[in-house]
Motif scaffolding. Structure first.
Motif, PDB file in Angstrom:
ATOM      1  N   VAL A   7       0.846  -1.208   0.000  1.00 35.11           N
ATOM      2  CA  VAL A   7       0.000   0.000   0.000  1.00 35.11           C
ATOM      3  C   VAL A   7       0.875   1.249   0.000  1.00 35.11           C
ATOM      4  O   VAL A   7       0.588   2.233  -0.698  1.00 35.11           O
ATOM      5  CB  VAL A   7      -0.946   0.003   1.218  1.00 35.11           C
ATOM      6  CG1 VAL A   7      -1.737   1.309   1.285  1.00 35.11           C
ATOM      7  CG2 VAL A   7      -1.876  -1.192   1.174  1.00 35.11           C
ATOM      8  N   THR A   8       1.975   1.217   0.751  1.00 40.83           N
ATOM      9  CA  THR A   8       2.902   2.351   0.789  1.00 40.83           C
ATOM     10  C   THR A   8       3.562   2.563  -0.576  1.00 40.83           C
ATOM     11  O   THR A   8       3.762   3.703  -0.999  1.00 40.83           O
ATOM     12  CB  THR A   8       3.982   2.128   1.868  1.00 40.83           C
ATOM     13  OG1 THR A   8       3.344   1.932   3.136  1.00 40.83           O
ATOM     14  CG2 THR A   8       4.908   3.331   1.969  1.00 40.83           C
ATOM     15  N   CYS A   9       3.898   1.474  -1.245  1.00 38.60           N
ATOM     16  CA  CYS A   9       4.468   1.590  -2.599  1.00 38.60           C
ATOM     17  C   CYS A   9       3.490   2.300  -3.533  1.00 38.60           C
ATOM     18  O   CYS A   9       3.899   3.127  -4.366  1.00 38.60           O
ATOM     19  CB  CYS A   9       4.804   0.205  -3.157  1.00 38.60           C
ATOM     20  SG  CYS A   9       6.267  -0.563  -2.431  1.00 38.60           S
ATOM     21  N   LEU A  10       2.211   1.988  -3.386  1.00 37.88           N
ATOM     22  CA  LEU A  10       1.183   2.639  -4.213  1.00 37.88           C
ATOM     23  C   LEU A  10       1.161   4.133  -3.927  1.00 37.88           C
ATOM     24  O   LEU A  10       1.086   4.956  -4.855  1.00 37.88           O
ATOM     25  CB  LEU A  10      -0.183   2.010  -3.918  1.00 37.88           C
ATOM     26  CG  LEU A  10      -1.359   2.533  -4.754  1.00 37.88           C
ATOM     27  CD1 LEU A  10      -1.157   2.215  -6.233  1.00 37.88           C
ATOM     28  CD2 LEU A  10      -2.663   1.899  -4.251  1.00 37.88           C
ATOM     29  N   GLN A  11       1.233   4.517  -2.651  1.00 36.18           N
ATOM     30  CA  GLN A  11       1.264   5.938  -2.283  1.00 36.18           C
ATOM     31  C   GLN A  11       2.505   6.617  -2.851  1.00 36.18           C
ATOM     32  O   GLN A  11       2.427   7.742  -3.373  1.00 36.18           O
ATOM     33  CB  GLN A  11       1.268   6.085  -0.762  1.00 36.18           C
ATOM     34  CG  GLN A  11       1.431   7.544  -0.306  1.00 36.18           C
ATOM     35  CD  GLN A  11       1.652   7.686   1.194  1.00 36.18           C
ATOM     36  OE1 GLN A  11       1.058   6.953   1.984  1.00 36.18           O
ATOM     37  NE2 GLN A  11       2.504   8.629   1.604  1.00 36.18           N
ATOM     38  N   LEU A  12       3.646   5.942  -2.761  1.00 38.97           N
ATOM     39  CA  LEU A  12       4.901   6.521  -3.240  1.00 38.97           C
ATOM     40  C   LEU A  12       4.962   6.594  -4.759  1.00 38.97           C
ATOM     41  O   LEU A  12       5.756   7.355  -5.319  1.00 38.97           O
ATOM     42  CB  LEU A  12       6.085   5.695  -2.725  1.00 38.97           C
ATOM     43  CG  LEU A  12       6.405   5.802  -1.239  1.00 38.97           C
ATOM     44  CD1 LEU A  12       7.414   4.723  -0.831  1.00 38.97           C
ATOM     45  CD2 LEU A  12       6.950   7.181  -0.894  1.00 38.97           C
ATOM     46  N   GLY A  13       4.146   5.774  -5.430  1.00 38.20           N
ATOM     47  CA  GLY A  13       4.191   5.743  -6.886  1.00 38.20           C
ATOM     48  C   GLY A  13       5.348   4.919  -7.417  1.00 38.20           C
ATOM     49  O   GLY A  13       5.896   5.213  -8.479  1.00 38.20           O
TER      50      GLY A  13
END
Length: 348
Positions: A276-282
Motif C-alpha cells: 500500500v505504501t508503494c502505491l502511495q509513493l508511486g
C-alpha cells in the motif's frame, strides 16, 4: 533559527585551543553558535547515546537529556555510557558522570521525567530538539509543538540494520560556495523544497583570478505528519533510480504508518502494508524484496550499535551545519540500508 544567546560573544583562547581542529573545518562563527545553543535530546538509547557523544564533544553550550527509562540487560551491547552494574537503575543516573567527563565545558541537564509529563512550555527554551526511538504518536505530537514554537527538530529511529532520520527545520536559509563555472548559478527553484534566493561572487584573497560563487538557498520543510501522509516519488525517478530503490523506504514508512500494530506484524502483514505504501509513493511493489521483508520484521525495534554510530554521526554533523549556516541541510527523510550501506535522502 537563531540560538538564544548567539552571536558576537567571542570564544575564549582556551576554547579556541580545545576546538582548534573543528574550527578549521566549520569556522569560528559556527563554533560560537554551537557554544551558545540549547539543545534537547529525547531518549538515551543506542541512537541517543551516539548523538549525545558527538554533540558534547563538538562543544555544544547546553544539552538537556530527557529519558525516564531503566537500564535493561539488552542495552549493554549498544550503549557505552552504562555498564552491567547499572541494570535496573535509571539510565540517566547511571550515565550522567560519564557524559560530563566527555567535555566538562558543556552545561548538562538530566531530566528523568517522561515526555508525556511535560507541558508545551517546557520546549520553549530550546533552540533545537532531537527525538530518538519515539512512537509515531509521540513524534507527531512533538513536531506539532516544535512547529508551534518555530524550533527545528530531528527525529530518528532504527530497526536493526535499518534506520531513518526525519528533519523539519520549517524554513531554513543556508550559504555555500563553489568555484564559478562557465554557467553562472541562477536564482530560482532547484528542487521540490529548495530554491536559490541569492547569488554573489567573491575573489580569492591570494589569487584574484579565482572567483567563487556564494550561493544562498532557502529550504522548506513538511511536518512529520504531512510527510507520512503525502510522501510521493511519482514522476521523479527514472528506470535506473527505481531499480536501485531499497526496500527499506516503503518498509520504514509502512511501519511508521501502522503504529498500532508494531510488535504484532509478521512478514506477510508487513509486506501487505508496504505494498500500500508503494502505491502511495508511486513505485512498483517489485521494489519489495522478500529477504528484506523477513529481516526487517525480525529486527523491528532492535538497536544495533554500528548503525547507531552512522545515524548519530549524520545527525550531529547536520546540527553543526545548521548552526553554522554554511552548508545545505538534510531535507527531509533519510533511510539507511545496513546491507548495502546506502543512505539516500528523499525530499518529500
Amino acid at each position: 533559527m537563531e540560538p538564544s544567546s548567539i552571536t558576537s560573544e567571542r570564544l575564549s583562547k582556551d576554547e579556541i585551543d580545545l576546538y582548534d581542529r573543528q574550527i578549521r573545518l566549520w569556522g569560528m562563527a559556527a563554533q560560537a553558535r554551537m557554544r551558545s545553543a540549547k539543545v534537547l535530546l529525547i531518549g538515551l538509547g543506542s541512537l541517543g547515546t551516539e548523538i549525545c557523544k558527538n554533540v558534547v564533544l563538538s562543544g555544544l553550550g547546553h544539552l538537556t537529556i530527557l529519558d525516564d527509562t531503566l537500564v535493561q540487560e539488552e542495552d549493554l551491547g549498544s550503549q557505552f555510557f552504562i555498564s552491567g552494574g547499572d541494570v535496573d537503575s535509571l539510565k540517566l543516573d547511571s550515565a550522567q558522570s560519564r557524559i560530563q567527563d566527555l567535555n566538562p565545558r558543556v552545561e548538562l541537564s538530566f531530566d528523568t521525567q517522561s515526555m508525556e509529563s511535560k507541558t508545551s512550555d517546557f520546549y520553549k527554551g530550546f533552540d533545537l530538539v532531537i527525538g530518538t526511538e519515539l512512537s509515531t504518536k509521540q513524534m507527531t505530537m512533538l513536531n506539532e509543538l516544535t512547529r508551534k514554537y518555530n524550533i527545528p527538530i530531528y527525529l530518528a529511529g532504527s530497526n536493526g540494520l535499518f534506520a531513518y532520520i526525519f528533519v523539519d527545520l520549517i524554513q531554513f536559509d543556508a550559504e555555500d560556495e563553489k568555484l564559478k563555472g562557465s554557467q553562472p548559478t541562477e536564482k530560482g527553484q532547484i528542487s521540490t523544497n529548495t530554491e536559490v534566493i541569492e547569488v554573489r561572487t567573491r575573489h580569492d584573497e591570494d589569487d584574484d583570478k579565482k572567483v567563487f560563487e556564494v550561493i544562498k538557498t532557502r529550504h522548506y520543510y513538511k511536518s512529520f505528519q504531512q510527510m507520512i501522509k503525502t510522501a510521493s516519488l511519482k514522476g521523479r525517478l527514472n528506470r535506473r533510480q527505481t531499480k536501485r530503490l531499497s526496500s527499506v523506504l516503503p518498509l520504514t514508512l509502512a511501519l511508521l504508518q501502522t503504529e498500532d500494530e508494531i510488535g504484532k506484524l509478521n512478514s506477510r502483514k508487513l509486506k501487505e502494508k508496504a505494498v500500500v505504501t508503494c502505491l502511495q509513493l508511486g513505485i512498483p511493489e517489485t521494489v519489495l524484496d522478500d529477504t528484506y521483508v523477513e529481516q526487517f520484521t525480525r529486527q523491528e525495534g532492535v538497536q544495533f550499535a554500528p548503525v547507531s554510530a552512522v545515524i548519530g554521526g549524520s545527525i550531529a554533523q547536520d546540527v553543526i551545519n545548521i548552526l553554522g549556516k554554511r552548508q545545505p541541510p538534510l531535507n527531509n527523510f533519510i533511510v539507511f540500508d545496513g546491507i548495502t550501506l546506502d543512505m539516500p535522502i528523499f525530499e518529500f
